[in-house]
Design a protein around this motif. Sequence first.
Motif, PDB file in Angstrom:
ATOM      1  N   LYS A 133       4.617 -16.244 -21.514  1.00 49.01           N
ATOM      2  CA  LYS A 133       4.181 -17.238 -21.186  1.00 49.01           C
ATOM      3  C   LYS A 133       3.592 -17.398 -19.936  1.00 49.01           C
ATOM      4  N   LYS A 134       2.376 -17.996 -19.965  1.00 51.31           N
ATOM      5  CA  LYS A 134       1.506 -18.210 -18.639  1.00 51.31           C
ATOM      6  C   LYS A 134       1.277 -19.589 -18.556  1.00 51.31           C
ATOM      7  N   GLY A 135       2.298 -20.461 -17.806  1.00 52.18           N
ATOM      8  CA  GLY A 135       2.062 -21.913 -18.002  1.00 52.18           C
ATOM      9  C   GLY A 135       2.363 -22.439 -19.533  1.00 52.18           C
ATOM     10  N   GLU A 136       1.614 -23.093 -20.040  1.00 45.89           N
ATOM     11  CA  GLU A 136       1.638 -23.288 -21.480  1.00 45.89           C
ATOM     12  C   GLU A 136       1.370 -22.424 -22.207  1.00 45.89           C
ATOM     13  N   LYS A 137       0.626 -21.338 -22.191  1.00 41.59           N
ATOM     14  CA  LYS A 137      -0.261 -20.455 -22.965  1.00 41.59           C
ATOM     15  C   LYS A 137       0.687 -19.285 -23.347  1.00 41.59           C
ATOM     16  N   GLU A 138       0.732 -18.807 -24.353  1.00 36.71           N
ATOM     17  CA  GLU A 138       1.279 -17.590 -24.984  1.00 36.71           C
ATOM     18  C   GLU A 138       0.331 -16.425 -24.967  1.00 36.71           C
ATOM     19  N   VAL A 139       0.837 -15.467 -24.026  1.00 34.05           N
ATOM     20  CA  VAL A 139      -0.122 -14.258 -23.836  1.00 34.05           C
ATOM     21  C   VAL A 139       0.586 -12.909 -24.758  1.00 34.05           C
ATOM     22  N   ILE A 145      10.268 -12.181 -28.306  1.00 38.08           N
ATOM     23  CA  ILE A 145      10.048 -11.142 -29.436  1.00 38.08           C
ATOM     24  C   ILE A 145      10.318 -11.953 -30.569  1.00 38.08           C
ATOM     25  N   GLU A 146       9.240 -11.992 -31.409  1.00 40.90           N
ATOM     26  CA  GLU A 146       9.396 -13.053 -32.546  1.00 40.90           C
ATOM     27  C   GLU A 146       8.946 -12.494 -33.767  1.00 40.90           C
ATOM     28  N   THR A 147       9.606 -12.786 -34.989  1.00 40.63           N
ATOM     29  CA  THR A 147       8.987 -12.355 -36.069  1.00 40.63           C
ATOM     30  C   THR A 147       7.877 -13.111 -36.743  1.00 40.63           C
ATOM     31  N   LEU A 148       6.806 -12.387 -37.014  1.00 40.56           N
ATOM     32  CA  LEU A 148       5.733 -13.039 -37.542  1.00 40.56           C
ATOM     33  C   LEU A 148       5.702 -13.221 -39.241  1.00 40.56           C
ATOM     34  N   GLU A 149       6.515 -12.236 -39.630  1.00 39.12           N
ATOM     35  CA  GLU A 149       6.922 -11.991 -40.956  1.00 39.12           C
ATOM     36  C   GLU A 149       8.450 -11.951 -41.144  1.00 39.12           C
ATOM     37  N   THR A 150       9.061 -12.402 -42.226  1.00 44.30           N
ATOM     38  CA  THR A 150      10.480 -11.838 -42.577  1.00 44.30           C
ATOM     39  C   THR A 150      10.528 -10.466 -42.337  1.00 44.30           C
ATOM     40  N   LEU A 204      -2.266 -11.255 -38.803  1.00 40.85           N
ATOM     41  CA  LEU A 204      -2.141 -11.932 -37.683  1.00 40.85           C
ATOM     42  C   LEU A 204      -2.831 -13.113 -37.513  1.00 40.85           C
ATOM     43  N   PRO A 205      -2.128 -14.213 -37.180  1.00 41.48           N
ATOM     44  CA  PRO A 205      -2.807 -15.423 -36.717  1.00 41.48           C
ATOM     45  C   PRO A 205      -3.925 -15.140 -35.621  1.00 41.48           C
ATOM     46  N   LEU A 206      -5.019 -15.739 -35.912  1.00 45.33           N
ATOM     47  CA  LEU A 206      -6.297 -15.519 -35.059  1.00 45.33           C
ATOM     48  C   LEU A 206      -6.094 -15.633 -33.529  1.00 45.33           C
ATOM     49  N   GLY A 207      -5.386 -16.637 -33.084  1.00 45.92           N
ATOM     50  CA  GLY A 207      -5.091 -16.910 -31.777  1.00 45.92           C
ATOM     51  C   GLY A 207      -4.249 -15.903 -31.008  1.00 45.92           C
ATOM     52  N   MET A 208      -3.244 -15.375 -31.788  1.00 47.42           N
ATOM     53  CA  MET A 208      -2.415 -14.163 -31.326  1.00 47.42           C
ATOM     54  C   MET A 208      -3.056 -13.136 -31.155  1.00 47.42           C
ATOM     55  N   LEU A 209      -4.003 -12.604 -32.347  1.00 46.30           N
ATOM     56  CA  LEU A 209      -4.782 -11.404 -31.975  1.00 46.30           C
ATOM     57  C   LEU A 209      -5.655 -11.565 -30.716  1.00 46.30           C
ATOM     58  N   ALA A 210      -6.491 -12.902 -30.637  1.00 48.96           N
ATOM     59  CA  ALA A 210      -7.523 -13.176 -29.544  1.00 48.96           C
ATOM     60  C   ALA A 210      -6.573 -12.975 -28.150  1.00 48.96           C
ATOM     61  N   SER A 211      -5.410 -13.357 -28.026  1.00 51.61           N
ATOM     62  CA  SER A 211      -4.798 -13.093 -26.968  1.00 51.61           C
ATOM     63  C   SER A 211      -4.362 -11.767 -26.599  1.00 51.61           C
ATOM     64  N   HIS A 212      -3.891 -10.986 -27.490  1.00 48.32           N
ATOM     65  CA  HIS A 212      -3.713  -9.573 -27.604  1.00 48.32           C
ATOM     66  C   HIS A 212      -5.016  -8.747 -26.844  1.00 48.32           C
ATOM     67  N   GLY A 254      -7.316  -9.916 -24.975  1.00 45.11           N
ATOM     68  CA  GLY A 254      -7.485 -10.566 -23.726  1.00 45.11           C
ATOM     69  C   GLY A 254      -8.693 -11.525 -23.817  1.00 45.11           C
ATOM     70  N   ILE A 255      -9.076 -12.136 -24.850  1.00 47.53           N
ATOM     71  CA  ILE A 255     -10.177 -13.215 -25.184  1.00 47.53           C
ATOM     72  C   ILE A 255      -9.439 -14.471 -25.634  1.00 47.53           C
ATOM     73  N   THR A 256     -10.295 -15.382 -25.650  1.00 45.91           N
ATOM     74  CA  THR A 256     -10.057 -16.811 -26.574  1.00 45.91           C
ATOM     75  C   THR A 256     -10.123 -16.624 -27.899  1.00 45.91           C
ATOM     76  N   GLN A 257      -9.621 -17.620 -28.705  1.00 50.12           N
ATOM     77  CA  GLN A 257      -9.672 -17.554 -30.068  1.00 50.12           C
ATOM     78  C   GLN A 257     -11.185 -17.902 -30.451  1.00 50.12           C
ATOM     79  N   GLU A 258     -11.756 -18.973 -29.750  1.00 48.90           N
ATOM     80  CA  GLU A 258     -13.123 -19.249 -30.068  1.00 48.90           C
ATOM     81  C   GLU A 258     -13.974 -17.924 -29.889  1.00 48.90           C
ATOM     82  N   THR A 259     -13.807 -17.432 -28.916  1.00 47.29           N
ATOM     83  CA  THR A 259     -14.586 -16.156 -28.665  1.00 47.29           C
ATOM     84  C   THR A 259     -14.255 -15.107 -29.864  1.00 47.29           C
ATOM     85  N   LEU A 260     -12.966 -14.898 -30.248  1.00 53.48           N
ATOM     86  CA  LEU A 260     -12.832 -14.138 -31.405  1.00 53.48           C
ATOM     87  C   LEU A 260     -13.289 -14.543 -32.653  1.00 53.48           C
TER      88      LEU A 260
END
Lengths: 209, 209
Positions: free
Chosen positions: A82-88, A115-120, A186-194, A196-202
Amino acid sequence: MFKMISFTGKQMEPTMPSFNHNITPLIEHIKTFIPVSEHLVERLQTISEIRTIEKGKFLHKPGRVCHHTYFIVSGLLSVFYKKGEKEVTDNFAAEGEWITSIYSFMKNVPDNCYIETLETSELITIEVNRLEQCFSDFPEMERFGRFLISKYFMEQSERIISLQFHSAKERYDFFTKTSKNKLHRLPLGMLASHLGITQETLSRIRAGN
Amino acid sequence: MFKMISFTGKQMEPTMPSFNHNITPLIEHIKTFIPVSEHLVERLQTISEIRTIEKGKFLHKPGRVCHHTYFIVSGLLSVFYKKGEKEVTDNFAAEGEWITSIYSFMKNVPDNCYIETLETSELITIEVNRLEQCFSDFPEMERFGRFLISKYFMEQSERIISLQFHSAKERYDFFTKTSKNKLHRLPLGMLASHLGITQETLSRIRAGN
DNA sequence: TAGTTTTTTTGATCTGTATCAAAATCATCG
DNA sequence: CGATGATTTTGATACAGATCAAAAAAACTA
């Protein structure tokens, strides 16, 4: 530099290992690096456990020392900070891969990752002390450890090069090529973060400008 | 996955090792990870060589397999790739660190990186086959190998996080903190490239906007 | 030490991606 | 279902850092 942790019977509590869970996927995985003797199989059987974790649970949170490494039999997980509110998002791992906080694991100190499970997910877990003891008792396993971390090291090298001199689109294309099995899980936002871009850009990249 | 290379006497040609060069810095380095026996010291003495390379020479160029790993006694080197005309610096290494193409080294395939001396450097070199044999004969050395690569893995993790969500200035500040010993020995352009920015931008950052 | 080359700085402009905002689509479940 | 919340897309604008160009400074060299 690295703290050595001695192995004693005590740490095996409170959960006793079950001796007949199926660790075939793990053994097959290790066999792609080193020959695996019956003796080693038995040891791995002894020191490992199987856990099924449902989607949305955390294997690790900041402030805690990560005492386990996880081999993923099935499912999908992510490591993020986490960087502030954002998850990276740092990384994803799916079936046939390992996930852990290497940092916490090796240094025996807390790491501020999640470390989080995105699927069971079905995981084979090994406690760090037991793994280190296995490394001591089976030099070929120590070698496996070296090969494995080297492999991840090389993947990271590629990622750094990619972040340094490829555009957002190039990085996305690279990911689609090298991580097909994860792309649509993968959720869009997580992939974007991975990437190194925003989800809008992705989203715009996916739309093709 | 990883090709095992068997050790034979043949590979020791054409240069025979000298048996009385000073490998103290290497031994001291290894001792920060594992206990080092006299027997192991002797082996390291046997399999290593000392080379002094003057500034501006290349230890490695694209298209060739990297058969050696280098421990830096003194001096400074860089690893870089070319993207078209541009050189993109992946890494620097100075006294007390290792430098090699892990990729080429582990997989026994060519790597398209360049390894260049930025200063005249004194190196302790070890040939990959001999090192692998040493790993086989001395399990504690195998362990050292695992610890070492793990350490570099963790450093890379930090670098990735840094590239992903720190600004150019933040990355520069991080470098000045963590690599003080290299800061003033590097050409501006190379450091900029390593940080993933142009040299103009780095110059402006240094000027304080 | 002057002349040459290399490295660094400064200036002007351009661009990819971020940010903020809102609309559209998708998923979940009572 | 249809309602509610989450996710993704689209739009308008802003900005960090790139690019191109040239001046200044530093490092060599004869």
